[in-house]
Design a protein around this motif. Sequence first.
Motif, PDB file in Angstrom:
ATOM      1  N   ALA A  93       1.233  -6.372  -9.516  1.00 25.13           N
ATOM      2  CA  ALA A  93       2.151  -5.537 -10.273  1.00 25.13           C
ATOM      3  C   ALA A  93       2.157  -5.918 -11.747  1.00 25.13           C
ATOM      4  CB  ALA A  93       3.556  -5.656  -9.689  1.00 25.13           C
ATOM      5  N   ALA A  94       2.083  -7.224 -12.027  1.00 25.74           N
ATOM      6  CA  ALA A  94       2.071  -7.686 -13.405  1.00 25.74           C
ATOM      7  C   ALA A  94       0.812  -7.219 -14.117  1.00 25.74           C
ATOM      8  CB  ALA A  94       2.172  -9.209 -13.435  1.00 25.74           C
ATOM      9  N   GLU A 150      -5.626  -5.588   2.141  1.00 26.00           N
ATOM     10  CA  GLU A 150      -6.145  -5.850   0.806  1.00 26.00           C
ATOM     11  C   GLU A 150      -5.791  -7.237   0.296  1.00 26.00           C
ATOM     12  OE1 GLU A 150      -4.759  -2.656  -1.626  1.00 26.00           O
ATOM     13  OE2 GLU A 150      -6.080  -1.160  -0.679  1.00 26.00           O
ATOM     14  N   GLN A 151      -4.601  -7.727   0.646  1.00 20.96           N
ATOM     15  CA  GLN A 151      -4.148  -8.999   0.085  1.00 20.96           C
ATOM     16  C   GLN A 151      -4.434 -10.198   0.985  1.00 20.96           C
ATOM     17  OE1 GLN A 151      -3.307  -8.920  -2.982  1.00 20.96           O
ATOM     18  NE2 GLN A 151      -3.189  -6.687  -3.066  1.00 20.96           N
ATOM     19  N   ILE A 152      -4.652  -9.957   2.272  1.00 21.34           N
ATOM     20  CA  ILE A 152      -4.896 -11.080   3.199  1.00 21.34           C
ATOM     21  C   ILE A 152      -6.250 -10.941   3.888  1.00 21.34           C
ATOM     22  CG2 ILE A 152      -4.119 -12.238   5.305  1.00 21.34           C
ATOM     23  CD1 ILE A 152      -1.257 -11.673   4.498  1.00 21.34           C
ATOM     24  N   TRP A 153      -6.441  -9.894   4.671  1.00 19.18           N
ATOM     25  CA  TRP A 153      -7.629  -9.798   5.510  1.00 19.18           C
ATOM     26  C   TRP A 153      -8.914  -9.661   4.704  1.00 19.18           C
ATOM     27  CZ3 TRP A 153      -7.576 -10.638  10.696  1.00 19.18           C
ATOM     28  CH2 TRP A 153      -6.303 -10.720  11.278  1.00 19.18           C
ATOM     29  N   TYR A 154      -8.841  -9.038   3.529  1.00 24.87           N
ATOM     30  CA  TYR A 154     -10.038  -8.894   2.699  1.00 24.87           C
ATOM     31  C   TYR A 154     -10.207 -10.056   1.714  1.00 24.87           C
ATOM     32  CZ  TYR A 154      -9.923  -3.958   4.242  1.00 24.87           C
ATOM     33  OH  TYR A 154      -9.900  -2.797   4.994  1.00 24.87           O
ATOM     34  N   THR A 201       6.004  -2.640  -0.124  1.00 20.41           N
ATOM     35  CA  THR A 201       5.843  -3.866   0.667  1.00 20.41           C
ATOM     36  C   THR A 201       6.460  -5.049  -0.054  1.00 20.41           C
ATOM     37  OG1 THR A 201       3.808  -3.007   1.645  1.00 20.41           O
ATOM     38  CG2 THR A 201       4.164  -5.385   1.763  1.00 20.41           C
ATOM     39  N   ALA A 202       6.235  -5.147  -1.356  1.00 23.59           N
ATOM     40  CA  ALA A 202       6.807  -6.258  -2.135  1.00 23.59           C
ATOM     41  C   ALA A 202       8.328  -6.223  -2.095  1.00 23.59           C
ATOM     42  CB  ALA A 202       6.305  -6.196  -3.571  1.00 23.59           C
ATOM     43  N   LEU A 253       2.638 -15.680   0.529  1.00 22.09           N
ATOM     44  CA  LEU A 253       1.331 -15.244   0.040  1.00 22.09           C
ATOM     45  C   LEU A 253       1.388 -13.813  -0.479  1.00 22.09           C
ATOM     46  CD1 LEU A 253      -1.648 -16.087  -0.256  1.00 22.09           C
ATOM     47  CD2 LEU A 253      -2.046 -15.154   2.030  1.00 22.09           C
ATOM     48  N   MET A 254       2.028 -12.934   0.293  1.00 22.08           N
ATOM     49  CA  MET A 254       2.093 -11.536  -0.119  1.00 22.08           C
ATOM     50  C   MET A 254       2.942 -11.368  -1.380  1.00 22.08           C
ATOM     51  SD  MET A 254       0.250  -9.555   1.837  1.00 22.08           S
ATOM     52  CE  MET A 254       0.971  -7.908   1.841  1.00 22.08           C
ATOM     53  N   SER A 255       4.041 -12.091  -1.489  1.00 20.88           N
ATOM     54  CA  SER A 255       4.875 -12.009  -2.680  1.00 20.88           C
ATOM     55  C   SER A 255       4.091 -12.418  -3.910  1.00 20.88           C
ATOM     56  CB  SER A 255       6.109 -12.897  -2.533  1.00 20.88           C
ATOM     57  OG  SER A 255       6.948 -12.442  -1.503  1.00 20.88           O
ATOM     58  N   SER A 256       3.349 -13.501  -3.784  1.00 24.48           N
ATOM     59  CA  SER A 256       2.563 -13.992  -4.910  1.00 24.48           C
ATOM     60  C   SER A 256       1.506 -12.977  -5.324  1.00 24.48           C
ATOM     61  CB  SER A 256       1.908 -15.322  -4.539  1.00 24.48           C
ATOM     62  OG  SER A 256       0.982 -15.727  -5.520  1.00 24.48           O
TER      63      SER A 256
END
Length: 410
Positions: A407-408, A36-40, A7-8, A398-401
Amino acid sequence: MTTAPSTAELIAARQPGFSLPRDLYCGQQALQDDLEQIWYREWLFAVPACEIPKTGNFATLNVGQYPVIVIRGADGRIRAFHNVCRHRGQRLCPKASGSNPKLVCPYHQWTYDLDGKLLYARDMGEGFDASKYGLKPVHCVDIGGMVFICIAQVPPAINDLAKNLMTYLAPSALADAKVAFSSTIVEKGNWKLVLENNRECYHCGGSHPSLCRTYSDDPEMTVMEGPNSASAEILDHWDRCDAAGLPARFVSAPDMQWRLARVPLMDHQESFTMSGKAAVSRRMGTIPWNDAGAMMFYHFPTSWNHFLPDHAIVFRILPISPTETEVTTKWLVHKDAVEGKDYDLNKLTEVWLATNDEDRRVVEENQAGILSPAYEPGPYSPRQEMGVLHLVDWYCGLMSSRLGLQAAAE
């Protein structure tokens, strides 16, 4: 064997100003990452507070894998909990809405108070500590009559939205409203396609004959860049509202996650009806004129809303699968308005019932085309689709961040 891009990577490869890569609209991994990254992690509109006005009134919803119950306690406070019994995981409330003096698990009758405290668990043995088995809370806040929830352990700040939303909603007096009608449909399209379709009226003239009787498809009537930057007609409307103390001017989050503004309907029409006249004679709140237009509130990822002098319409979306989205619409009227006397239900709902079904067909055909291997992202119109650009830029940023940080950390 070639590994599918993450996705990234798909977001990083996206061409600015263009629609998203195919898998972001239909891939299972992309949906899981979205959840996981937005809705939750974000605040989500759940229900209008007037839907659960009395002690024990509840409503349920599913946020991805999380069933949630929103309920009004004996102290008048609205709370949210994971809709899962602490015994063996049974869903406490399978119905979409209802009323219970206590929350009783239908499996083994474990009983919870409306504040989530476990009151009764039969034959659990000596030493059982009921205080350790209360319902798991979900963050919940009532902002001016709109209830928001957040699944995250630590929710993001909501103060800026709360301050502005309470100001703009105050004239509609949602505390004195009731739900006149509710509709839930499933659109066979990705949740981002549902929101993209909502955020532009490029398609309205060809798709929404009923809505376009009162709502202009001229982008100048919906594109606003600031409290003093809009079309002359909107600026005149804002000046009129200012003089009456009616909040109206455009305000938004810096990243456009939410925005508020009151815009006029065409030709001083009053409401989203076939006639353009008010649908409800018993008006809501303190809005001073019938032709005050619609106060529009958008909030990514889950809601768009229209607040008019005679009624309000609130919308909520929830993802079901990569290519299915639940869309719920509720029509609010003054709590003392009487159906058949103060309003005709068909006249109140017919425009947006038709518009929702038209949008469903548009989204489903959009999804069907994107499922084709021949699909490739196309350019958005900078004049007609600025709202879509705001949405997609917010999503990608938002997703990129968040995926980059994840990942980091790994």
